[in-house]
Design an enzyme around this catalytic site. Structure first.
Site, PDB file in Angstrom:
ATOM      1  N   GLY A   3       0.828  -1.201   0.000  1.00  0.00           N
ATOM      2  CA  GLY A   3       0.000   0.000   0.000  1.00  0.00           C
ATOM      3  C   GLY A   3       0.861   1.249   0.000  1.00  0.00           C
ATOM      4  O   GLY A   3       1.964   1.265  -0.550  1.00  0.00           O
ATOM      5  N   GLY A   4       0.346   2.274   0.657  1.00  0.00           N
ATOM      6  CA  GLY A   4       1.022   3.566   0.671  1.00  0.00           C
ATOM      7  C   GLY A   4       2.449   3.477   1.164  1.00  0.00           C
ATOM      8  O   GLY A   4       3.334   4.189   0.679  1.00  0.00           O
ATOM      9  N   GLY A  46      25.069   8.812 -30.868  1.00  0.00           N
ATOM     10  CA  GLY A  46      24.551   9.590 -29.746  1.00  0.00           C
ATOM     11  C   GLY A  46      24.966   9.000 -28.414  1.00  0.00           C
ATOM     12  O   GLY A  46      25.184   9.727 -27.437  1.00  0.00           O
TER      13      GLY A  46
END
Lengths: 513, 687
Positions: free
Chosen positions: A176-177, A411
């Protein structure tokens, strides 16, 4: 002058711990070292008291699950058999705190506020924070109050980010949180088989998406260290994890105001490494292990790899050069030719930013054929993810030393801590090829449809597939014998120790998230 | 770094560069022997050409040579055995002579012929000798004709038991009786007296008739506890031949030599002379020129019997060089050019004693050595020690690959006496740093310190006799175990104390007060050992298992070598690895031991940690080594019996049959013939 490493003051239980302010500590420490015995007695007493207080059942239950209790974890992290007296003091403080947790008297709210106090204190004095997380998530009964408690911690995590190092050690379920605290910290380590991280557990997953998944598959250590990239390392059990944490902690500075630590080194800084002269295979298509290079160059072959099982085409981790902590970034030719893809770019970028935030010099070993092509990558947003690594290297103001071992194409060459991104010292080995692309691809484009491609390829190799074009333009500072790499880097780090570079003022930069 | 390092004189030879031999020699070999030959060429002022396969392009022999030519890809039949490519290399470089080393083309008469056809000198005997000695039967006949002892025997129809007894008596006991048609040791019976001979005759003749339908019996001298002793010979093209004393090569596994020495403890001067003279007779009988080796089996009564002759430079030639002072490669080159030998038989001395250990990349715990491969991540030869010679063709960073022989080096020590040479060997093995591949130093060190070896009581059965259940590493006695535990604890504390030593910090200037007393727990194997450690200066005093051990040292944590003084005795340990959770692997007395050092608290807490169940290995078959799958004998659904072959893995010229450990049904097959597999790769799953 030789000094003790700062002691830590961790806490556990869905929680965060703060190292004790070191300056204050010294004063206290002196006091405690005088009355050392009495402190020990007090600890012993409290320890006994905690056991007598009906804790044994819970302790046994925890052991049965293959886990240690909070107090044991803290004790081990600050092992009383430790090697410096000052640790005694910290152990004392933390045991106190830990015992409170064990007896489970604190509610979520007070719990969180205690944590916040410690974190605030850690930030004020500049001390790292270590969290030992083992929490089931918000208490539904406590309602919004527990949510507020989480948010208070999250805010502290965010404010402390880049000020003091924050490490989370997940030692049980964390759902959860609660998962967002570790996610906000710099490093998340997990314990295999006993720790889980997920937003919602298997039951909820089943009811929402109808997927059958075990806790382990959903959010176990293996999942997060190999698939999701949420965690940075997994350890066999609590003891392993805590002992490794002690080791890891020694690499880190106390805060962004402190220099990278320099530990006494027994490895000569001018040591030559002859084996490096032959490590890059003759055939450019053949792979070798970048870890072999890293291990022979750093002090005592001691390399603490971060995320060793995730996005293995890039290697990142901490090591020491002549005792000084450095961050190492290297393309791994052994995996996917060492190309940059979404995951490896993000992995590298986060690591580079950590080093930059905490004054840790960055050494980059380059053997990169380019960014990984394909729809999967393009649709996944390789452009914005690749930009993160570019951004991180460009923004970094710590000493940056780069060694091109073989390919530095296109790149990706620019990205990998090139001279153009303010690399301080950029070396090329004789086997280096700095070019827009490999010979075959280049010839196919330049001489499309023409005959004698092989001849053109040979010409291209002669012209571009070597370190000279970059060297004559000053894009590499020197072409060096691989065996001298360690010696040269150690010397450069010495010179660069006083490097001061400041980016233009800004509220904060805007990295392409 | 590589090859013989001449800090110590190994040859007393004075190189006469005015004696013109060749301008340029091509060495048709690789590895240590190529380096060895190049070394002498350099001393003689001869330019050298190396040949190499593509994977060997940065090998030591290539770097040492003046010129190098790539002769093909990694597999030997495409490179080092590729005569066309080597002939091309000779033409391209203008080499006047070829040294073939050992193995590869060294005893290939076709190669010698092709060289002769192009007027290139082959540094070795001529094709006639190669051919004559290359054939097992022909070489025995020639030896017999040259009055060289051969194993006496009778091969034919024996009618009665009494006839068998007569034959046995003529040969002399013990004898071996078997059916001629039976291959190898099948149906072989050993007889020590007349009674046993009669019995043996009955069994064997019955078996011969019933099993083979062939009445012939073979009755041959049985050589009990045979030793393998060989004589080095050196001959020129003018009919001169010398014997350069013997080499004792009895310590073998699977017919491959492991430890050799010169001279042999077993030979008396009379036997030595007799063997030497017979070896020279044989050499002369085939007009031998160059260096060669005549191998003998010697029984417990010092009777010796010709086995075979090797018409090349032998792997173990350095020990002969050490005791005679001759450079055999130089002699071979001189002889090939047509010069006469300078030495007379009486000029050939036995100066001191030399021992050679063959250091292999192999796991000695698996049937005395199964090949292992890898990159030599760290490599240091003990050449800083005196009277140590290391012949090698590799260096730190080299790969030991599946394509070639897994020999890392030949470690040679010498001294005035055998004891001195042995003591040096012990030191040299302890100082030898090899990381990245599994190696056989544990076995080598156990052999050279074994009482039977020290007393010279050896035979070709030494290894299976001494280690009937396979080699298990050094078995620690209680006092040695304490020493090991104490060393690990002291090393652990050193690392912990060092981690407190952080320099140049801006905060907190004063130095910490160090503890000097610890309680630790060290795990070794199944055992847990509590200990108390106190430190004073560099000296740790450790109380463990009811004993007290004092350990001191310089404690350089960067060095792979760990020179310690333990209870007053100097010992060289090696730290193979150590990690954050207290695991330390130490090499002690040659064997590596896994230890774990924990503080008392950590040890206590660690006891609560669950043991993770290891994979059930009886139902899966993993490759014990890297190699190529040659054959897969099962398919899914098959039922295999215990011990039944499942598949065959070939690695470094060796075929290894992998068998089922129990009866089971095959669930899945994960490999197919021709595939390369790594060590630990899953091959077959059983149900």
């Amino acid at each position: 002058a030789v000094r003790a490493r700062p002691p830590l003051a961790p806490v556990k239980h869905g929680a965060v711990a703060a190292a004790v302010p070191q300056t204050n500590l010294r004063r206290d420490c002196r006091w405690y070292s005088v009355s050392h015995l009495s402190v020990k007695e007090r600890i012993d007493k409290k320890r006994t008291a905690a056991l007598v207080g009906g804790g044994q059942k819970r302790i046994d239950a925890q052991h049965k699950r293959g886990k240690l209790t909070a107090r044991e974890r803290v004790e081990l992290l600050l092992d009383p058999e430790s090697f410096v007296e000052s640790d005694m003091f910290v152990e004392h403080r933390c045991s106190d705190f830990g015992m409170e947790q064990d007896s489970n008297k604190v509610t979520g709210r007070t719990h969180a506020s205690d944590l916040c106090n410690i974190m605030d204190q850690a930030m004020t004095v500049g001390a790292p924070v270590i969290g030992l997380n083992d929490s089931g998530g918000a208490r539904i009964q406590e309602g919004v109050e527990s949510l507020a408690g989480y948010a208070d911690i999250f805010l502290r995590n965010v404010l402390a980010s880049g000020v003091v190092p924050q490490i989370s050690l997940i030692m049980g379920p964390c759902a959860g949180g609660a998962v967002y605290s570790p996610a906000l910290t710099d490093f998340t380590f997990m314990v295999k088989d006993t720790s889980y991280l997920f937003i919602t557990g298997p039951d909820v997953v089943k009811s929402v998406t109808n997927e059958d998944v075990t806790q382990e598959e959903l959010g176990g250590a293996k999942t997060h260290t190999t698939v999701s990239g949420v965690a940075h390392h997994a350890f066999e059990n609590d003891v392993e994890a805590l002992l490794n944490m002690r080791e890891f902690f020694n690499f880190l500075p106390l805060s962004n105001q402190d220099p990278a630590p320099i530990r006494e080194s027994h490895d000569p800084s001018d040591r030559l490494v002859p084996s490096l002269d032959t490590i890059v295979p003759f055939e450019t298509t053949k792979a070798y292990d970048m870890l072999d290079i890293i291990q022979t160059i750093v002090d005592e072959r001691d390399f603490f790899e971060i995320m060793p099982n995730y996005a293995k085409n890039i290697v990142v981790g901490f090591a020491r050069m002549n005792g000084r902590t450095v961050g190492i970034v290297g393309n791994q030719p052994k995996v996917a030719s060492g190309c940059l893809d979404i995951n490896s770019s993000v992995k590298g970028a986060r690591f580079v930013r950590f080093c930059d935030a905490f004054n840790i010099p960055i050494i980059t070993f380059v053997d990169v054929p380019g960014f990984l092509p394909g729809t999967a990558q393009e649709y996944g947003g390789i452009i914005r993810h690749g930009a993160k690594l570019l951004y991180a290297f460009a923004e970094a103001t710590v000493p940056k030393i780069t060694v091109i071992t073989r390919k530095a194409y296109g790149g990706a060459y620019d990205v990998m801590s090139s001279k153009h991104l303010r690399g301080d010292v950029n070396y090329a080995w004789p086997s280096a090829e700095v070019a827009v692309m490999g010979a075959k691809g280049a010839v196919q484009i330049i001489f499309r449809g023409k005959e004698n491609q092989a001849e053109a390829e040979a010409e291209y190799v002669e012209k571009f597939a070597n370190p000279f074009p970059a060297a004559v333009r000053g894009f590499v500072d020197d072409i060096i014998e691989p065996s001298t790499t360690r010696k040269k880097i150690c010397r450069d780090l010495e010179v660069l120790a006083s490097k001061k570079q400041v980016n233009p003022w800004k509220k904060h930069a805007n990295i392409p998230l | 770094m590589c090859c013989a390092v001449h800090r110590n004189a190994q040859y007393s030879t004075v190189y006469n560069t005015s004696e013109k031999t060749f301008d340029k020699i091509l060495i048709a070999n690789r590895g240590e022997i190529a380096c060895r030959v190049i070394k002498t060429c350099k001393k003689m002022g001869i330019k050298t050409v190396a040949v190499h396969s593509d994977v060997d392009s940065s090998a030591v022999h290539v770097k040492m040579a003046d010129e190098a030519v790539c002769v093909g890809p990694a597999p030997t039949n495409k490179s080092y055995l590729n005569m066309d490519a080597i002939m091309d290399a000779i033409r391209a470089t203008g080499a006047q002579a070829v040294h073939p080393g050992y193995g590869f083309l060294s005893e290939n008469k076709e190669f010698a012929k092709r060289l002769a056809a192009e007027d290139v000198t082959f540094i070795g005997p001529d094709t006639h000798a190669i051919q004559a000695m290359g054939d097992k039967i022909e070489s025995k006949l020639i030896a017999k004709a040259a009055q060289v002892n051969t194993i006496p025997g009778f091969d034919g129809v024996v009618k009665t038991a009494e006839e068998a007894v007569k034959i046995a008596q003529d040969i002399g006991y013990p004898v071996m009786i078997k059916a001629s048609a039976g291959g190898g040791g099948k149906g072989m019976r050993i007889s020590w007296n007349d009674e046993e001979t009669r019995e043996g005759f009955r069994f064997s003749s019955q078996e011969a008739a019933s099993s083979f339908g062939d009445d012939r019996l073979l009755i041959e001298k049985y050589i009990d506890n045979p030793r393998h002793i060989e004589i080095q010979v050196l001959a020129d093209k003018h009919g001169n031949a010398l014997w350069l004393n013997e080499r004792e090569c009895s310590i073998q596994r699977r017919n491959q030599k492991v430890v050799e020495e010169a001279p042999s403890t077993f030979l008396d001067p009379t036997t030595r002379r007799a063997m030497g003279e017979q070896a020279v007779q044989l050499a002369k009988a085939v007009q031998y020129s160059s260096a060669g080796t005549v191998e003998f089996l010697v029984d417990s009564n010092r009777n010796f019997y010709f086995l075979e002759m090797n018409t090349r430079l032998q792997v173990e030639h350095p020990i002969t060089e050490c005791i005679t002072g001759l450079d055999l490669v130089e002699q071979m080159i001189r002889v090939a050019k047509g010069y006469q030998l300078k030495h007379k038989q009486e000029d050939i001395p036995i100066n001191g004693w030399a021992i050679e250990s063959r250091v292999y990349a192999e796991d000695p715990y698996k049937s005395f050595g199964l090949p292992s491969i890898g990159r030599l991540s760290q490599y240091q030869e003990p050449i800083n020690l005196s009277k140590v010679r290391v012949d090698s063709g590799i260096q730190e960073g080299s790969d030991i690959s599946i394509y070639y022989d897994p020999m890392i080096s030949k470690l040679v020590t010498y001294g005035a006496t055998r004891a001195e040479a042995l003591a040096r060997m012990e030191d040299a093995l302890d100082n030898y740093v090899i990381r990245g591949v599994t190696h056989n130093i544990p076995l080598l060190r156990e052999i050279i310190t074994h009482p039977r070896f020290i007393s010279g009581d050896i035979s070709t059965n030494f290894l299976p006799e001494v280690y009937p259940d396979g080699f298990k590493g050094h078995q620690l006695e209680a006092d040695k175990r304490r020493e090991l535990l104490a060393s690990a604890a002291a090393l652990y504390i050193t690392t912990q104390l060092r981690s407190q030593k952080v320099l140049g910090s801006l905060r907190v200037p004063s130095s910490p007060i160090e503890c000097n007393h610890w309680e630790l727990c060290v795990e070794l194997g199944e055992g847990h050992h509590s200990m108390e450690v106190t430190k004073s200066g560099n000296v740790y005093t450790v109380e463990v298992d009811g004993g007290k051990v004092e350990v001191s040292g310089q404690w350089n944590l960067a060095s792979p070598l760990l020179p310690l003084t333990i209870n007053g005795t100097d010992r060289m340990l090696q730290c193979l690895s150590r990690d954050a959770s207290g695991r330390i692997v130490l090499q002690y007395l040659g064997t590596s031991f896994k230890l774990r050092v924990l503080s008392k608290l950590a040890a206590e807490l660690n006891s609560y940690m669950p043991e993770k169940v290891p994979e059930d290995t009886s139902s899966i078959l993993r490759s014990p080594m890297p190699g190529t799958v040659v054959a897969v004998s099962v398919k899914p659904g098959d039922t295999v019996a215990e011990g039944q072959e499942i598949c065959v893995i070939e690695a470094m010229k060796m075929q290894n049959s992998l068998t089922a450990v129990r009866q089971a049904k095959v669930k899945n097959v994960h490999c197919k013939p021709g595939e390369t597999v790594g060590e630990g790769d899953l091959l077959v799953e059983l149900e």
